[in-house]
Design a protein around this motif. Structure first.
Motif, PDB file in Angstrom:
ATOM      1  N   UNK A 186       0.832  -1.111  -0.148  1.00  0.00           N
ATOM      2  CA  UNK A 186       0.031  -0.017  -0.030  1.00  0.00           C
ATOM      3  C   UNK A 186       0.973   1.215   0.039  1.00  0.00           C
ATOM      4  N   UNK A 187       1.027   1.964  -1.220  1.00  0.00           N
ATOM      5  CA  UNK A 187       1.883   3.105  -1.162  1.00  0.00           C
ATOM      6  C   UNK A 187       1.729   3.994  -0.343  1.00  0.00           C
ATOM      7  N   UNK A 188       0.319   4.446  -0.023  1.00  0.00           N
ATOM      8  CA  UNK A 188      -0.269   5.550   0.718  1.00  0.00           C
ATOM      9  C   UNK A 188       0.443   5.317   2.237  1.00  0.00           C
ATOM     10  N   UNK A 189       1.034   4.176   2.669  1.00  0.00           N
ATOM     11  CA  UNK A 189       1.368   4.121   4.234  1.00  0.00           C
ATOM     12  C   UNK A 189       2.972   4.181   4.029  1.00  0.00           C
ATOM     13  N   UNK A 190       3.503   4.271   3.005  1.00  0.00           N
ATOM     14  CA  UNK A 190       5.031   4.102   2.808  1.00  0.00           C
ATOM     15  C   UNK A 190       5.609   5.430   3.676  1.00  0.00           C
ATOM     16  N   UNK A 191       6.965   5.332   4.082  1.00  0.00           N
ATOM     17  CA  UNK A 191       7.425   6.398   4.856  1.00  0.00           C
ATOM     18  C   UNK A 191       7.437   7.566   4.099  1.00  0.00           C
ATOM     19  N   UNK A 192       7.724   7.571   2.650  1.00  0.00           N
ATOM     20  CA  UNK A 192       7.525   8.904   1.902  1.00  0.00           C
ATOM     21  C   UNK A 192       6.438   9.233   1.756  1.00  0.00           C
ATOM     22  N   UNK A 193       5.099   8.452   1.803  1.00  0.00           N
ATOM     23  CA  UNK A 193       3.657   9.044   1.856  1.00  0.00           C
ATOM     24  C   UNK A 193       3.192   9.909   2.812  1.00  0.00           C
ATOM     25  N   UNK A 194       2.184  10.642   2.675  1.00  0.00           N
ATOM     26  CA  UNK A 194       1.627  11.608   3.794  1.00  0.00           C
ATOM     27  C   UNK A 194       1.180  10.953   5.074  1.00  0.00           C
ATOM     28  N   UNK A 195       0.600   9.925   5.031  1.00  0.00           N
ATOM     29  CA  UNK A 195       0.077   8.789   5.953  1.00  0.00           C
ATOM     30  C   UNK A 195       1.341   8.123   6.619  1.00  0.00           C
ATOM     31  N   UNK A 196       2.342   7.923   5.906  1.00  0.00           N
ATOM     32  CA  UNK A 196       3.480   7.369   6.356  1.00  0.00           C
ATOM     33  C   UNK A 196       4.400   8.231   7.167  1.00  0.00           C
ATOM     34  N   UNK A 213       3.385   5.717  12.547  1.00  0.00           N
ATOM     35  CA  UNK A 213       4.381   4.222  12.162  1.00  0.00           C
ATOM     36  C   UNK A 213       3.419   3.133  11.985  1.00  0.00           C
ATOM     37  N   UNK A 214       3.814   2.398  10.978  1.00  0.00           N
ATOM     38  CA  UNK A 214       2.715   1.316  10.595  1.00  0.00           C
ATOM     39  C   UNK A 214       3.403   0.013  10.681  1.00  0.00           C
ATOM     40  N   UNK A 215       2.765  -0.868  11.285  1.00  0.00           N
ATOM     41  CA  UNK A 215       3.275  -2.118  11.648  1.00  0.00           C
ATOM     42  C   UNK A 215       2.442  -3.294  11.149  1.00  0.00           C
ATOM     43  N   UNK A 216       3.100  -3.972  10.186  1.00  0.00           N
ATOM     44  CA  UNK A 216       2.260  -4.972   9.616  1.00  0.00           C
ATOM     45  C   UNK A 216       2.257  -6.249  10.098  1.00  0.00           C
ATOM     46  N   UNK A 217       1.281  -6.719  10.620  1.00  0.00           N
ATOM     47  CA  UNK A 217       0.861  -8.323  11.279  1.00  0.00           C
ATOM     48  C   UNK A 217       0.848  -9.068  10.042  1.00  0.00           C
ATOM     49  N   UNK A 218      -0.526  -9.313   9.662  1.00  0.00           N
ATOM     50  CA  UNK A 218      -0.468 -10.411   8.282  1.00  0.00           C
ATOM     51  C   UNK A 218      -2.018  -9.932   7.823  1.00  0.00           C
ATOM     52  N   UNK A 219      -1.817 -10.006   6.473  1.00  0.00           N
ATOM     53  CA  UNK A 219      -3.108  -9.815   5.891  1.00  0.00           C
ATOM     54  C   UNK A 219      -3.126 -10.970   4.759  1.00  0.00           C
TER      55      UNK A 219
END
Length: 513
Positions: free
Chosen positions: A41-51, A55-61
């Motif tokens: 999901x590009x919108x939560x990458x570090x260089x995106x506004x939401x990133x 701080x986003x922590x992926x568990x499992x999807x």
């Protein structure tokens, strides 16, 4: 309020029909873990506004191709890993929010309302102070319990779905803004005061092929959502059409509105519900329909090519097994297509791993006799034996693994090692097929996806049998709430009053209506 919240990500998504004998297993979910989720999901990458603001922590999807019921063992395996991974995240980081990335129509053996059950288990790990924002498909099902367990919840506003990433980003943005810009204080020293949630079930259950937002009445119904959301005191407004090929009490249309002003939230939810109900008898199929044979007849009589036909009853992107041979048997039986110089027809598709191996071993140009299909779903027809010329071979597809094209007469049939939907022109081009130059293209699908629709000079929706039969009444639902349109007639407007759903840490009293 939290200046830079930490947000975990988890969820399982699969649209499942209980009316197909197929079962969905863990590998079908193509699970992503940890940083793989951030990269998806590009919108939560570090260089995106939401990133930059969280701080986003992926568990499992896990996102599986629609199909049959998810086995209990599969669910327990994936749910267990989600819980283990969340425990690890929570042990090292204070989590303020959770993005719950789901579809909403997943049926699991022995569990009703599986998305609510999974979230209940997640809550046992992350606690009730963590704010949960869910994103869903508008063909998902939203129980009162699911709304209870979430704090924010939204869904797509288009069908066909052209706003998937937009919806997921909205769910994340609403979550970040709630955690960082909440207008009212803190709760338990961690979370902001939570918004009001209003839930209204609507006694309507229709297939997506009758509720496309490209045509009326769904077009004006969903066009009303942004207006409701723009009202002062409203955070989000959403309408779910629901998923008709499951048979659970939660299956129906639903409106949910969240926000800060109780009167506005309730009024907007009731207004949207009334707009939906006022049009409930106006829903009709998104295109011209007929039996399979009638649709082929229409294609033969038409001067418009390519003429697309949806073999809708076995649509693998709605929950069909995808391996029925019913339509292909009828097609190959027709005299018009017996010779190679007949009208060019493309049929997508029928799985058959053994048939695919035979074609691969023989090679392009070889004549082979193979048997394919109906390994899972043989309710309406059995396996089909065909003799034809191997036209193309392709390896490495994410879903199909290996694809071959077998020319039988003038019919080019796509055979796959595993089932696959065909939604894009490139899917055909990669198999040395030219759909724009074909006379007829038959695809196991419901309404045509935008790319197919743009290719079609004309089209018909074939009302064929299968696990996602468009004739809902002949499927035999026994557990949905009644009365329900179109199963029942209504002499008066049902109650569409708004129910305020308490936060997950508060008791949920009374039966679901």
């Amino acid at each position: 309020m939290v200046e830079r919240p930490a947000i975990a990500i988890a969820g399982l998504a699969c649209e499942t029909s209980i009316f197909t004998p197929s079962r969905t297993l863990a590998p079908a979910f193509h699970a992503k873990r940890g940083h793989e989720i951030i990269e998806k999901y590009p919108f939560i990458r570090k260089d995106a506004s939401l990133g930059k603001t969280a701080d986003w922590h992926g568990a499992l999807i896990g996102h599986a191709l629609p199909g049959g019921i998810v086995t209990r063992a599969c669910f327990e395996e994936l749910a267990g890993e989600i819980i283990d991974r969340l425990r690890a995240i929570v042990s090292s980081t204070t989590i303020h929010g959770l993005w719950y990335d789901i579809h909403g129509a997943m049926c699991v053996e022995g569990i009703d309302d599986s998305e609510a059950e999974l979230l209940h288990r997640i809550r046992q790990v992350i606690g009730h102070d963590v704010v949960v924002s869910a994103s869903m498909d508008l063909h998902g099902n939203v129980s009162r319990e699911l709304v209870h367990q979430t704090d924010l919840i939204t869904c797509y506003r288009t069908a066909p779905h052209i706003d998937v990433h937009e919806t997921k980003e909205r769910a994340c943005r609403n979550l970040v803004e709630l955690l960082t810009k909440s207008p009212v204080g803190k709760r338990a020293g961690i979370c902001p005061v939570l918004p009001i949630k209003v839930w209204i079930p609507i006694p309507v259950l229709l297939p997506g092929e009758q509720t496309s937002t490209q045509i009326e009445p769904a077009k004006h119904i969903f066009a009303a959502v942004p207006g409701a959301e723009s009202k002062r005191g409203v955070i989000d407004a959403a309408i779910w059409v629901g998923y008709p090929w499951a048979d659970e009490p939660r299956n129906r249309a639903v409106v949910v509105v969240t926000g800060w002003d109780e009167d506005t939230v309730k009024n907007e939810a009731e207004r949207l519900s009334q707009v939906f109900w006022d049009a409930h008898e106006d829903f009709d199929f998104v295109g011209p329909t007929g039996s399979f044979d009638e649709c082929v007849d229409a294609a033969m009589e038409s001067k418009k090519h390519p003429f697309f036909i949806s073999d809708s009853g076995d649509n693998p992107t709605a929950g069909g097994s995808g391996d029925m041979t019913w339509g292909l048997i009828r097609l190959l039986a027709r005299s018009e297509f017996k010779q190679s110089f007949g009208p060019t027809v493309i049929y997508a598709s029928v799985p058959g791993a053994k048939a695919v191996r035979t074609c691969v071993d023989a090679g392009i140009g070889a004549t082979v006799t193979v048997t394919a299909g109906a390994e899972v779903d043989n309710i309406h027809s059995g396996p089909l034996t065909m003799t034809g010329r191997v036209h193309a071979i392709k390896r490495g597809d994410r879903d199909a693994r290996i694809e071959v094209v077998l020319q039988v007469g003038s019919v080019f049939t796509i055979l796959t090692a595993l089932r696959k939907p065909y939604h894009h022109e490139q899917d055909f081009i990669d198999l040395d097929l030219k759909p724009r130059e074909a006379d007829i293209v038959i695809v196991k699908i419901g309404y045509l996806e935008p790319e197919l629709h743009n290719m079609a000079a004309d089209w018909r929706l074939a009302l064929s049998p299968g696990g996602v039969d468009q004739d809902l009444k002949r499927l035999g639902h026994t557990r949905i709430h009644r009365p329900m349109y179109p199963f029942d007639d209504f002499n008066e407007t049902p109650s569409l009053s708004a129910s305020i759903i308490p936060a997950s840490y508060e008791p949920l009293l009374g039966p679901e209506r």
